[in-house]
Design an enzyme around this catalytic site. Structure first.
Site, short mmCIF file in Angstrom:
data_model
loop_
_atom_site.label_atom_id
_atom_site.label_comp_id
_atom_site.label_asym_id
_atom_site.label_seq_id
_atom_site.Cartn_x
_atom_site.Cartn_y
_atom_site.Cartn_z
N ASP A 27 31.30 -42.16 -15.33
CA ASP A 27 30.93 -43.38 -14.85
C ASP A 27 29.41 -43.17 -14.57
OD1 ASP A 27 33.58 -43.89 -14.46
OD2 ASP A 27 33.86 -44.05 -12.45
N HIS A 46 33.62 -35.87 -18.78
CA HIS A 46 34.74 -35.66 -19.81
C HIS A 46 34.23 -35.59 -21.23
CE1 HIS A 46 38.05 -36.18 -16.68
NE2 HIS A 46 36.97 -36.54 -16.14
N SER A 72 23.87 -36.63 -10.76
CA SER A 72 22.77 -36.26 -11.72
C SER A 72 22.83 -37.03 -13.13
CB SER A 72 22.89 -34.87 -12.19
OG SER A 72 21.61 -34.40 -12.87
#
Length: 294
Positions: A98, A155, A259
């Site tokens: 995200d 992921h 980050s």
């Protein structure tokens, strides 16, 4: 996150402050504080954070923020699988996180765009590794920024077999929009971990970039990477997990605080989705491109 404009006075002042701050020391202090399991400390941090950001806690496996052992456990909380469905089209490349798309596109030989008027080299980003440079020269890249309110696990954008890990020591500037506009070569200065994969359509690299207060990057195959900066000056290859195959959407790692992630592909192997634009919000599992070679 707006990076496609020239830095303003506020951006420059914020950057100057960071040059002066003991960034590694501050990050180690935040590291310890975020892992404190004392109820008063943990709950105070949680209340401050929840007051500052709107979160959909119904997406989390554990929806009660005060049930986590520490603030960091809450910050890196797992989501329910149905909260982020992974596109299963055979040729799709999905967002690994995200976040907000900072920049994306094709490399100009080995040059990457950081922000308006600021470029840097792929060789710098790759820690001087010329073998990796030749692999990804003229390739495709996407840079995605994770804000504090985002889900902070990373992921796989497609299936891949891990062929190399390279930790690169560096600084810990913030990676928010103001710093991205104001600090030259920002992503090539900060510490980072490069995970290099072999896929059915060529090589792919995921680069996890550290930042201010991000004193730790963690992967499922190598554990927590939290070196003492003064003891490590040169890039360090890591052997953990080599040969392991990860499926599309499988968890690779997490940022202990927020980050930036880069995705790199070889030349001509990926076509970016037409809906992908700079400053657009991404959600894990959503298609961002398609492989063009099998």
């Amino acid at each position: 996150m707006t990076v496609d404009r020239a830095p303003g006075v506020g951006d420059r002042l914020f950057a100057i402050l960071q040059y002066l701050l003991p960034k590694h020391l501050l990050s180690r202090l935040v590291y310890a504080l975020a892992r404190c399991e004392r109820t008063l400390v943990k709950n105070t941090l949680l209340r401050l954070f929840l007051h500052s950001y709107r979160l959909d806690l119904n997406e989390a496996v554990q929806s009660d923020p005060f049930a986590y052992r520490s603030f960091n456990d809450f910050f890196t909380r797992a989501l329910r699988p149905e909260a982020r469905p992974i596109d299963d089209s055979p040729q799709s490349i999905v967002s690994p996180v995200d976040g907000t798309v900072s920049q994306y596109g094709r490399l100009d030989n080995e040059r990457l765009l950081q922000a308006k008027g600021r470029e840097y080299s792929l060789l710098e980003l790759l820690g001087g590794d010329r073998r990796l440079l030749e692999t990804y020269r003229d390739g495709s890249f996407a840079c995605i920024y994770l804000a504090p309110y985002n889900y902070h696990r990373i992921h796989m954008p497609c299936e891949g077999t891990l062929r190399g890990n390279l930790y690169i020591p560096g600084d810990l500037f913030s990676v928010n929009a103001a710093t991205t506009r104001a600090v030259p070569r920002l992503f090539a200065r900060n510490e980072r971990l490069i995970c290099n994969f072999e896929t059915s359509f060529g090589s792919m690299a995921l680069i996890l970039v550290g930042a201010l207060f991000v004193g730790s990057i963690e992967t499922v195959h190598a554990g927590e990477i939290n070196p003492v900066p003064r003891l490590r000056k040169a890039p360090q290859p890591l052997q953990d997990g080599l040969g392991r195959t990860f499926g599309k959407g499988e968890e690779l790692g997490r940022f202990n605080m927020g980050s930036t992630v880069f995705v790199l592909f070889q030349r001509g192997r990926v076509t970016w989705d037409r809906t992908l634009v700079s400053q657009s919000m991404m959600r894990l599992g959503r298609p961002i491109g398609r492989c063009t070679q099998a």
